[in-house]
Design an enzyme around this catalytic site. Structure first.
Site, PDB file in Angstrom:
ATOM      1  N   PRO A  79       0.835  -1.205   0.000  1.00  6.86           N
ATOM      2  CA  PRO A  79       0.000   0.000   0.000  1.00  6.86           C
ATOM      3  C   PRO A  79       0.869   1.255   0.000  1.00  6.86           C
ATOM      4  CG  PRO A  79      -0.776  -1.584   1.628  1.00  6.86           C
ATOM      5  CD  PRO A  79       0.556  -2.075   1.158  1.00  6.86           C
ATOM      6  N   SER A  80       0.513   2.239  -0.820  1.00 11.88           N
ATOM      7  CA  SER A  80       1.343   3.442  -0.914  1.00 11.88           C
ATOM      8  C   SER A  80       0.559   4.746  -0.869  1.00 11.88           C
ATOM      9  CB  SER A  80       2.211   3.399  -2.174  1.00 11.88           C
ATOM     10  OG  SER A  80       1.450   3.126  -3.339  1.00 11.88           O
ATOM     11  N   SER A  81      -0.774   4.696  -0.941  1.00 10.48           N
ATOM     12  CA  SER A  81      -1.568   5.910  -0.742  1.00 10.48           C
ATOM     13  C   SER A  81      -3.001   5.502  -0.426  1.00 10.48           C
ATOM     14  CB  SER A  81      -1.538   6.814  -1.980  1.00 10.48           C
ATOM     15  OG  SER A  81      -2.109   8.077  -1.688  1.00 10.48           O
TER      16      SER A  81
END
Length: 374
Positions: free
Chosen positions: A86-88
């Site tokens: 997950p990155s945003s």
């Protein structure tokens, strides 16, 4: 089932007026992964296929994942659950409101936001303070572009910057408030330097990474000081993400002196103490069920794992640091302090670095000496 802004109002309490002015639906993509804060299983939402389910997720206490792998992998139902990073995301509204309440901005304040994300919190701040009072920094140019579109759709135009939020944005300093929407293991001094004396920094402090603590710091001019306020969990600031290098050479075995279960189950107070006694060292309890406790220092590629057996606890260590002995020493030091719980700890950030203290700012925990094996 949540159906609209009124369902969100009770989650954000004193920010309900702003949540009605900055509707969350303007900041959520047509398809995304929803993770309810009440620990119910996550699920895929698609506005075209099931608009009611999409709207229910948007107006409930749900974190909505909007990007994985820094955009290198398309977000789909499969990639959201198949090992992508997950990155945003759009953080669950109750957690957003908890940080905004810690921030407590006054009319006329100028706010630096670190991590624009979808743009929703920038819109909430703009609704209260006006767009001239909000500077929001986002490291990912694609995320920033989507946020700009979202904000325009919602009718807001705060000052948006693409850059490393760890550096802040000195061009518009000083700030009355600093609102951080990502986890940090070490609070950058740049944020303190850009905050007006008496200003507040609301920070997801995560010295053990991801699962962390709500930290409210107040600037005293050349430093910022404050106490821990409770739990939180955020994606890490990208420049502070952990790398996990391969283990160093030098495997050795020993027996645990302290029962590792006592360390692994000591609670959040011990976790904070560890950040003071052994900065940069990470504790992992229950690596394999309840029968393993691990500790690592990525900087020196040192690892230690204690594994339970019928005859006791066996410790395997790798790398130049004798991490298990250091962990035991830190645990016993915490015991000597009376096993203080998390609420008694605070943090000071100054030009010399980040300092953990107990009960009062002048009672700092001294980092333990790092020992080499042998």
């Amino acid at each position: 089932m949540a159906t609209g802004p009124d369902d969100l109002a009770h989650l954000v309490h004193d920010w309900s007026e702003e949540s009605r002015a900055a509707l969350r639906e303007h900041f959520i993509p047509e398809a995304a992964w929803a993770s309810p804060l009440d620990s119910d299983p996550g699920y895929w939402i698609d506005r075209t296929a099931d608009p009611d389910r999409w709207r229910s997720a948007v107006y409930s206490d749900t974190t909505i994942l909007t990007q994985v792998d820094d955009g290198g992998t398309a977000l789909t139902e499969e990639t959201a659950t198949a090992g992508s990073t997950p990155s945003s995301s759009s953080t669950a509204p109750s957690l957003v409101a908890a940080f905004l309440r810690m921030l407590d901005p006054y009319p006329g304040d100028r706010v630096l936001e670190v991590g624009t994300g979808t743009g929703w919190t920038a819109a909430l701040l703009s609704a209260r303070l006006g767009v001239d009072g909000v500077v929001s920094v986002e490291v990912d140019d694609q995320v920033a572009k989507h946020a700009a579109v979202n904000l325009e759709r919602a009718g807001f135009a705060p000052h948006l910057v693409v850059g490393d939020g760890a550096d802040g944005w000195p061009e518009r300093a000083p700030y009355d408030r600093v609102h951080v929407t990502c986890g940090v293991a070490t609070v950058p001094y740049a944020w303190v330097a850009q905050t007006r004396p008496g200003g507040v920094l609301a920070v997801p402090w995560a010295p053990n990474h991801v699962s962390g603590h709500r930290l409210a710091l107040t600037s005293t001019g050349n430093a910022a000081v404050g106490r821990i306020r409770g739990d939180t969990s955020f994606m890490m600031l990208r420049s502070q993400r952990l790398a996990y290098p391969p283990p160093a050479d030098g495997r050795r075995e020993s027996a645990a002196r302290v029962d590792p279960r006592r360390i692994g189950r000591a609670g959040r107070g011990m976790e904070v103490a560890l950040a003071g006694f052994l900065p940069g060292v990470l504790l992992n309890a229950g690596l394999d069920g309840a029968d393993q406790v691990g500790v690592r220092d990525p900087g020196t590629r040192s690892y230690a794992i204690a594994t339970g057996s019928d005859g006791g606890w066996e410790v395997v260590q790798i790398g130049p640091r004798s991490l298990w002995e250091e962990l035991e020493t830190a645990y016993l030091a915490w015991v000597e302090w009376g096993c203080p719980d998390r609420g008694r700890f605070g943090v000071t950030v100054d030009a010399a670095g980040q300092h953990v203290w107990l009960d009062r700012p002048d009672n700092r925990l001294a980092p333990l000496e790092v020992r080499a094996d042998g």
